[in-house]
Design a protein around this motif. Structure first.
Motif, PDB file in Angstrom:
ATOM      1  N   PRO A 337       0.822  -1.215   0.000  1.00  0.00           N
ATOM      2  CA  PRO A 337       0.000   0.000   0.000  1.00  0.00           C
ATOM      3  C   PRO A 337       0.853   1.261   0.000  1.00  0.00           C
ATOM      4  CG  PRO A 337       0.022  -1.012   2.181  1.00  0.00           C
ATOM      5  CD  PRO A 337       0.721  -1.969   1.256  1.00  0.00           C
ATOM      6  N   THR A 338       0.295   2.316  -0.547  1.00  0.00           N
ATOM      7  CA  THR A 338       0.964   3.618  -0.581  1.00  0.00           C
ATOM      8  C   THR A 338       0.303   4.618   0.358  1.00  0.00           C
ATOM      9  OG1 THR A 338      -0.399   4.311  -2.449  1.00  0.00           O
ATOM     10  CG2 THR A 338       1.709   3.270  -2.960  1.00  0.00           C
ATOM     11  N   VAL A 339      -0.809   4.226   1.013  1.00  0.00           N
ATOM     12  CA  VAL A 339      -1.539   5.110   1.920  1.00  0.00           C
ATOM     13  C   VAL A 339      -1.502   4.511   3.322  1.00  0.00           C
ATOM     14  CG1 VAL A 339      -3.804   6.065   2.495  1.00  0.00           C
ATOM     15  CG2 VAL A 339      -3.049   5.995   0.110  1.00  0.00           C
ATOM     16  N   THR A 340      -1.152   5.311   4.293  1.00  0.00           N
ATOM     17  CA  THR A 340      -1.172   4.894   5.697  1.00  0.00           C
ATOM     18  C   THR A 340      -2.112   5.812   6.469  1.00  0.00           C
ATOM     19  OG1 THR A 340       1.092   4.073   5.606  1.00  0.00           O
ATOM     20  CG2 THR A 340       0.191   4.565   7.786  1.00  0.00           C
ATOM     21  N   ILE A 341      -3.031   5.244   7.227  1.00  0.00           N
ATOM     22  CA  ILE A 341      -3.962   6.018   8.056  1.00  0.00           C
ATOM     23  C   ILE A 341      -3.633   5.721   9.516  1.00  0.00           C
ATOM     24  CG2 ILE A 341      -6.371   6.380   8.687  1.00  0.00           C
ATOM     25  CD1 ILE A 341      -7.157   5.709   5.870  1.00  0.00           C
ATOM     26  N   THR A 342      -3.344   6.748  10.267  1.00  0.00           N
ATOM     27  CA  THR A 342      -2.973   6.615  11.672  1.00  0.00           C
ATOM     28  C   THR A 342      -4.096   7.123  12.571  1.00  0.00           C
ATOM     29  OG1 THR A 342      -1.948   8.802  11.794  1.00  0.00           O
ATOM     30  CG2 THR A 342      -0.567   6.986  10.996  1.00  0.00           C
ATOM     31  N   GLU A 343      -3.909   6.948  13.877  1.00  0.00           N
ATOM     32  CA  GLU A 343      -4.935   7.359  14.853  1.00  0.00           C
ATOM     33  C   GLU A 343      -5.226   8.857  14.778  1.00  0.00           C
ATOM     34  OE1 GLU A 343      -1.583   7.411  18.394  1.00  0.00           O
ATOM     35  OE2 GLU A 343      -3.590   6.648  18.792  1.00  0.00           O
ATOM     36  N   LEU A 431     -13.735   1.967   9.905  1.00  0.00           N
ATOM     37  CA  LEU A 431     -13.141   3.199  10.412  1.00  0.00           C
ATOM     38  C   LEU A 431     -14.010   4.393  10.052  1.00  0.00           C
ATOM     39  CD1 LEU A 431      -9.429   2.696   9.297  1.00  0.00           C
ATOM     40  CD2 LEU A 431     -10.419   2.151  11.518  1.00  0.00           C
ATOM     41  N   THR A 432     -14.122   5.337  10.960  1.00  0.00           N
ATOM     42  CA  THR A 432     -14.649   6.664  10.651  1.00  0.00           C
ATOM     43  C   THR A 432     -13.475   7.630  10.712  1.00  0.00           C
ATOM     44  OG1 THR A 432     -16.791   6.140  11.632  1.00  0.00           O
ATOM     45  CG2 THR A 432     -16.285   8.460  11.291  1.00  0.00           C
ATOM     46  N   ILE A 446      -4.473  -0.621   2.099  1.00  0.00           N
ATOM     47  CA  ILE A 446      -3.924   0.502   2.854  1.00  0.00           C
ATOM     48  C   ILE A 446      -3.264  -0.053   4.118  1.00  0.00           C
ATOM     49  CG2 ILE A 446      -5.618   2.177   2.018  1.00  0.00           C
ATOM     50  CD1 ILE A 446      -7.117   1.862   4.660  1.00  0.00           C
ATOM     51  N   LYS A 447      -2.458   0.775   4.753  1.00  0.00           N
ATOM     52  CA  LYS A 447      -1.865   0.407   6.041  1.00  0.00           C
ATOM     53  C   LYS A 447      -2.564   1.209   7.133  1.00  0.00           C
ATOM     54  CE  LYS A 447       2.517  -0.028   8.526  1.00  0.00           C
ATOM     55  NZ  LYS A 447       3.986   0.179   8.485  1.00  0.00           N
ATOM     56  N   ILE A 448      -2.846   0.551   8.246  1.00  0.00           N
ATOM     57  CA  ILE A 448      -3.500   1.209   9.380  1.00  0.00           C
ATOM     58  C   ILE A 448      -2.621   1.052  10.603  1.00  0.00           C
ATOM     59  CG2 ILE A 448      -5.510   1.197  10.903  1.00  0.00           C
ATOM     60  CD1 ILE A 448      -7.154   0.200   8.560  1.00  0.00           C
ATOM     61  N   ILE A 455      -2.527  -2.482  16.477  1.00  0.00           N
ATOM     62  CA  ILE A 455      -2.574  -2.727  15.028  1.00  0.00           C
ATOM     63  C   ILE A 455      -1.572  -1.837  14.315  1.00  0.00           C
ATOM     64  CG2 ILE A 455      -4.000  -2.468  12.955  1.00  0.00           C
ATOM     65  CD1 ILE A 455      -6.386  -3.347  14.597  1.00  0.00           C
ATOM     66  N   ASP A 456      -0.730  -2.462  13.545  1.00  0.00           N
ATOM     67  CA  ASP A 456       0.200  -1.767  12.649  1.00  0.00           C
ATOM     68  C   ASP A 456       0.438  -2.717  11.474  1.00  0.00           C
ATOM     69  OD1 ASP A 456       3.567  -0.301  12.954  1.00  0.00           O
ATOM     70  OD2 ASP A 456       2.140  -0.380  11.300  1.00  0.00           O
ATOM     71  N   THR A 457      -0.535  -2.756  10.572  1.00  0.00           N
ATOM     72  CA  THR A 457      -0.461  -3.769   9.515  1.00  0.00           C
ATOM     73  C   THR A 457      -1.240  -3.308   8.289  1.00  0.00           C
ATOM     74  OG1 THR A 457      -0.702  -6.126   9.068  1.00  0.00           O
ATOM     75  CG2 THR A 457      -2.506  -5.074  10.254  1.00  0.00           C
ATOM     76  N   THR A 458      -1.249  -4.156   7.276  1.00  0.00           N
ATOM     77  CA  THR A 458      -1.906  -3.829   6.009  1.00  0.00           C
ATOM     78  C   THR A 458      -3.300  -4.438   5.967  1.00  0.00           C
ATOM     79  OG1 THR A 458      -0.851  -5.735   4.980  1.00  0.00           O
ATOM     80  CG2 THR A 458       0.232  -3.605   4.739  1.00  0.00           C
ATOM     81  N   PHE A 459      -4.188  -3.746   5.247  1.00  0.00           N
ATOM     82  CA  PHE A 459      -5.589  -4.156   5.156  1.00  0.00           C
ATOM     83  C   PHE A 459      -6.072  -4.078   3.712  1.00  0.00           C
ATOM     84  CE2 PHE A 459      -7.281  -4.410   9.529  1.00  0.00           C
ATOM     85  CZ  PHE A 459      -6.164  -3.972  10.240  1.00  0.00           C
ATOM     86  N   LEU A 460      -7.044  -4.922   3.400  1.00  0.00           N
ATOM     87  CA  LEU A 460      -7.763  -4.873   2.135  1.00  0.00           C
ATOM     88  C   LEU A 460      -8.963  -3.952   2.301  1.00  0.00           C
ATOM     89  CD1 LEU A 460      -7.700  -6.402  -0.689  1.00  0.00           C
ATOM     90  CD2 LEU A 460      -9.451  -7.883   0.276  1.00  0.00           C
ATOM     91  N   VAL A 461      -9.131  -2.988   1.388  1.00  0.00           N
ATOM     92  CA  VAL A 461     -10.271  -2.075   1.457  1.00  0.00           C
ATOM     93  C   VAL A 461     -11.498  -2.800   0.920  1.00  0.00           C
ATOM     94  CG1 VAL A 461     -11.235   0.120   0.677  1.00  0.00           C
ATOM     95  CG2 VAL A 461      -8.786  -0.072   1.166  1.00  0.00           C
ATOM     96  N   THR A 462     -12.536  -2.917   1.741  1.00  0.00           N
ATOM     97  CA  THR A 462     -13.747  -3.640   1.339  1.00  0.00           C
ATOM     98  C   THR A 462     -14.951  -2.737   1.137  1.00  0.00           C
ATOM     99  OG1 THR A 462     -14.294  -4.064   3.657  1.00  0.00           O
ATOM    100  CG2 THR A 462     -12.983  -5.737   2.498  1.00  0.00           C
ATOM    101  N   SER A 463     -14.924  -1.509   1.666  1.00  0.00           N
ATOM    102  CA  SER A 463     -16.030  -0.582   1.438  1.00  0.00           C
ATOM    103  C   SER A 463     -15.533   0.836   1.683  1.00  0.00           C
ATOM    104  CB  SER A 463     -17.223  -0.882   2.347  1.00  0.00           C
ATOM    105  OG  SER A 463     -16.882  -0.701   3.710  1.00  0.00           O
ATOM    106  N   PHE A 464     -16.215   1.805   1.073  1.00  0.00           N
ATOM    107  CA  PHE A 464     -15.864   3.209   1.253  1.00  0.00           C
ATOM    108  C   PHE A 464     -17.121   4.052   1.068  1.00  0.00           C
ATOM    109  CE2 PHE A 464     -14.483   7.428   0.497  1.00  0.00           C
ATOM    110  CZ  PHE A 464     -13.254   7.562   1.120  1.00  0.00           C
ATOM    111  N   THR A 465     -17.389   4.936   2.044  1.00  0.00           N
ATOM    112  CA  THR A 465     -18.515   5.860   1.950  1.00  0.00           C
ATOM    113  C   THR A 465     -18.067   7.227   2.444  1.00  0.00           C
ATOM    114  OG1 THR A 465     -20.067   4.065   2.413  1.00  0.00           O
ATOM    115  CG2 THR A 465     -20.914   6.300   2.590  1.00  0.00           C
TER     116      THR A 465
END
Length: 889
Positions: A337-343, A431-432, A446-448, A455-465
């Motif tokens: 992933p090229t995007v990381t979302i942090t707290e 996530l919100t 993405i990485k979260i 949690i400090d790992t990669t995730f598959l994006v399954t939905s987006f609103t």
């Protein structure tokens, strides 16, 4: 979400709704994803039934309406008999294998024995013929195979069946074989034909496909394409390739979706093709390509989304809409992933943890098509999550993974590992986030980083609103590179044993208690006719195939006809049947490897009956035009009071003075109970539409039409792009040699404008350029009333003001005739003109063509008796209303 991210594939699939959430397209579980732009919102459109119903094509069938198969890679084919007869003292057997063209025949088989004496070395050649050399038939049997080239000569048929088959009977576009069996001396007959004429099968390399990586191939010239079993190239072909042109409509006929080349993000297909060609090490040594495809689909019976999902699941592929608005592909390998979302940007979350609790299953039961076992779909070594099986209170829970176009055991196991990882994540989060979360839009992973959950790992994006309050809701499930890591020795498993029919006799189970029934189905979109159907309980071993036959009672052995699978592996149908006849049916199970068949089991007899009594006429209350961006016709009605009334059928004819005999059925029949009042809506054609309504009973017998003809006039195209379509004095309409005068009213009640000629010598025309996407099909239309000029010319240009690239058509209003379109340049293609009368002195005229640039310039010229350039007469001109330019399909 920007509007341009929505419509790419939905129009082809006739979707009813879209969402902007990310959902995986499900072949059995989350096997692949289709993405609309940056959002993942089209998977529901591409999700077939959870069980993929793919019947073996390795059988011969005699059916009135044969299936039309097509496929990719290499596979074994039987087919549908189109001829079985005697002529000139020999037996002739014609078999359609599938649609063509195909690349070459790898092997001919007689009763599953390799037929020798043939050698097809010419890829994309027209035909190959020869004499068999294999015992017991020897040279008594000859075969003539045609590989689906349109101009291939009939060959054997014109020799053996002279008079019935001529040089014009070419079976254009079909891959077929003709087998000729010659007589022998009586003493040798049982030796040469111990079981009668042999059954013919072929193993063939199927579709040549375009490979953009090969400079010798031209995307627009199928003759340059080459055979490949690369999943990416098969996918590209299914999305874009065209079989030919419909002889009635003139429209292209695709193998699959038929998208224009301009709508394809070709670099992504090149990148994915390279992934498919990567070498993967095998446990036994050597390598194989990562993702290969082999198998067929039914172009007539299977939904395109079902076939598309089957292709995608063969190579862990995902379709999405790229930033450039084009159809793109990705998947098959891990991409960091090229995007990381942090707290810092996470406002809240819903959390599920623990793969054992989340796991819906912990064993994947895999099936694939095995070339080593006669190309039959058989079970592979299952994929097990042993840790989950031990930890789960339910022990081992199983799910099916059907991969009918995968022909490698190792590939099937690799896909199973990926599928298990996607379906059973360690974590699931919703996530919100603040607007920073928009960076995840369109990303596959993405990485979260969320320290409070560790949690400090990669995730598959399954939905987006994206919410109205400026927040984003992102559904994710943990997924990492370990899903694609592969250790052949430990993970490839044990491939199925190779079946040997001579050493492993097959015990075929009997069919138990088959159910025989009448079925009614719709033919030609509106007529209900009869068929017969047998349904059985599946055997415990579902690799067996159900076969069946039916006949009119008393018709003898020759009366049996094969029944066919019409969407359910354990049901067989024969359609249509005669009314008032007694039918009987028999069914049996058949072994997948050697064709060994169990005993025929009677399904009983029945008498086919239909309702021949026509219901009384319904009441046709009103027809009204519903205006808006997509104009529609609203029909109000009341169903017939007859107790046998089941549905309503609408008929339409466009143009002034049309009668019921001119009408064609509109859409499918609308189901309504007796005396039911309701409304129904359909699209609004341009011009004057005449409508009639009648009731149908369950057998399709129609009532008289309702009293009176309903008419409505529509001058607005759906998706109109012109400004001021009813105000030609508006500056958006560029007027040359014309002066707008007094406003009046068009035949539909909308405003109309008098456009009088100026006294200048030259052209007298009206135009308006509108923006489009390159390669779209555009329709320009006007309502016209002549004022001293009976001829007009419609033009479409591919850029504002350009004359080098255009098409034009001359229309004579009083005779309602349009000349053949003419062209300048090559950027405007496939022009079609129409003219219909909408009142005593008003006409609807239109010109439709494909435009190569991003601007479509639609024009209407007035003409005198000579041409479009002349000395104007200020007393002459035309009254115009409803000037529209729209993109059409």
């Amino acid at each position: 979400m920007p509007a341009l991210l929505i419509p790419i594939i939905t129009s082809a699939l006739s979707a009813t709704a879209l969402s902007s959430t990310a959902i995986a397209a499900t072949a059995f579980i989350s096997a692949n994803v289709i993405v609309a732009g940056a959002a993942l919102g089209l998977s529901a459109l591409l999700s077939p039934d959870t069980a993929q119903k793919v019947a073996s094509q390795q059988y011969q069938s005699r059916q009135a309406m044969p299936t039309l198969l097509y496929g990719y890679g290499t596979t074994k084919l039987g087919g549908t008999k189109f001829e079985f007869d005697t002529g000139r003292g020999v037996y002739c057997d014609g078999l359609i294998h599938c649609a063509g063209p195909v690349n070459r025949v790898v092997q001919w088989m007689l009763n599953d024995q390799n037929a020798t004496g043939f050698n097809d070395t010419t890829a994309m050649g027209q035909q190959v013929s020869g004499d068999n050399l294999t015992a017991p038939w020897g040279a008594n049997v000859s075969i003539d195979t045609h590989k689906g080239i349109n101009d291939s000569a009939p060959g054997y048929l014109t020799d053996v069946l002279a008079g019935r088959w001529t040089a014009d009977h070419k079976l254009r576009g079909l891959f077929y074989s003709v087998m000729v069996a010659r007589p022998t001396a009586e003493k040798n007959f049982q030796k040469a034909y111990p079981n009668g004429p042999p059954a013919l099968y072929v193993v063939a390399e199927l579709a040549p496909v375009y490979d953009p990586r090969d400079a010798t191939q031209n995307w627009d010239d199928p003759a340059t394409w080459k055979y490949s079993d690369n999943v990416a190239l098969a996918l590209l072909h299914y999305l874009t390739a065209i079989r030919g042109t419909d002889s009635v409509t003139g429209q292209p006929v695709p193998y699959g979706f038929g998208f224009a080349h301009s709508r394809i993000d070709l670099p992504t297909f090149i990148a994915y093709a390279n992934v498919c060609d990567q070498a993967v090490t095998l446990k036994a040594g050597g390598t194989e390509k990562r993702y290969r495809i082999g198998g067929t689909f039914d172009m007539g019976a299977e939904e395109r989304r079902t076939v598309l999902n089957r292709i995608l699941s063969t190579g862990d592929a995902e379709i999405y809409q790229g930033a450039n608005g084009r159809i793109a592909v990705r998947g098959g390998e891990w991409t960091a992933p090229t995007v990381t979302i942090t707290e810092k940007h996470i406002l809240g979350y819903d959390f599920e943890g623990g793969a054992d609790k989340l796991a819906a299953f912990n064993r994947l039961k895999i099936s694939f098509s095995d070339p080593k076992n006669d190309y039959q779909v058989i079970e592979a070594d299952p994929w097990d999550d042993l840790a989950s099986q031990v930890a789960s209170p339910n022990g081992t829970t199983t799910q099916d993974l059907s991969l009918p176009m995968v022909q490698s055991h190792a590939q099937a196991r690799r896909l199973a590992k990926i599928a298990m990882a996607k379906a059973n994540p360690t974590y699931k989060l919703t996530l919100t986030t603040d607007l920073y979360g928009l960076l995840a839009l369109g990303e596959r992973t993405i990485k979260i980083v969320l320290p409070e959950l560790g949690i400090d790992t990669t995730f598959l994006v399954t939905s987006f609103t994206e919410a109205a309050d400026g927040t984003c809701k992102i559904g994710v499930s943990s997924f990492g590179p370990e899903a694609y890591a592969w250790t052949p020795g430990a993970e490839e498993g044990v491939a199925p044993a190779v079946a040997d029919a001579t050493k492993q006799p097959t015990i075929v189970p009997d069919v138990v208690s088959p159910a025989f029934a009448i079925e009614r189905f719709t033919a030609n979109g509106n007529v209900t006719v009869l068929g017969v159907k047998v349904t059985v309980a599946p055997p415990s071993n579902t690799t067996f195939k159900l076969v069946g036959r039916t006949r009119i009672v008393g018709s003898g052995t020759a009366g049996w006809v094969d029944m066919s699978d019409v969407g359910n592996l354990w049901s067989l149908s024969y359609r249509p049947v005669n009314e008032g006849q007694n039918y009987e049916a028999q069914v049996a199970f058949q072994a997948p490897f050697n064709g060994t068949q169990g005993p025929w089991v009677s399904a009983g007899t029945l008498t086919t009956t239909a309702d021949a009594v026509a219901p009384s006429a319904p009441t046709y209350t009103s027809v009204a035009l519903k205006t808006g961006a997509a104009p529609a016709i609203t029909h109000a009605f009341k169903q017939s009071p007859s107790t046998n009334a089941r549905s309503l059928q609408f008929l339409r004819a466009v143009g002034l003075g049309k009668v019921l005999a001119d009408a064609a059925v509109v859409g499918p029949a609308v189901s309504e109970s007796p005396n039911q009042s309701d409304t129904w809506e359909d699209v609004a054609p341009l011009g004057l539409s005449n409508y009639w309504l009648r009731a149908l009973n369950a057998s399709g017998v129609a009532s008289p039409v309702a009293d009176g003809t309903k008419t409505v006039i529509n001058s607005m195209q759906a998706g109109n792009k012109t400004t001021a379509p009813y105000d030609f004095a508006n500056a958006a309409w560029i007027k040359v040699g014309l002066t707008p005068g007094a406003a009046s009213t068009g035949p539909d009640g909308n405003a109309a404008t008098m456009l009088a000629e100026t006294a200048a010598t030259g052209s007298h025309y009206l135009r308006q350029p509108v923006p489009i996407t390159s390669g779209q099909r555009v329709k320009v239309a006007f309502f016209v009333k002549a004022v001293g000029r009976d001829r007009v010319r419609l033009n479409l240009f591919d850029a504002a003001g350009s004359t080098a690239q255009q098409t034009a058509v001359i229309i004579t209003l009083s005779t309602k005739t349009a000349a053949a379109p003419t062209y300048a340049g090559t950027n405007i293609t496939n022009a079609v003109a129409e003219v219909t009368q909408v009142s005593s002195d008003w006409y609807c005229v239109s010109l439709t063509a494909t435009v190569a640039s991003t601007v479509a310039d639609g024009r209407i010229y007035l003409m005198d008796d000579v041409g479009a350039s002349y000395l104007g007469d200020t007393a002459k001109g035309a009254i115009l209303s409803g000037g529209t330019i729209a993109v059409v399909t």
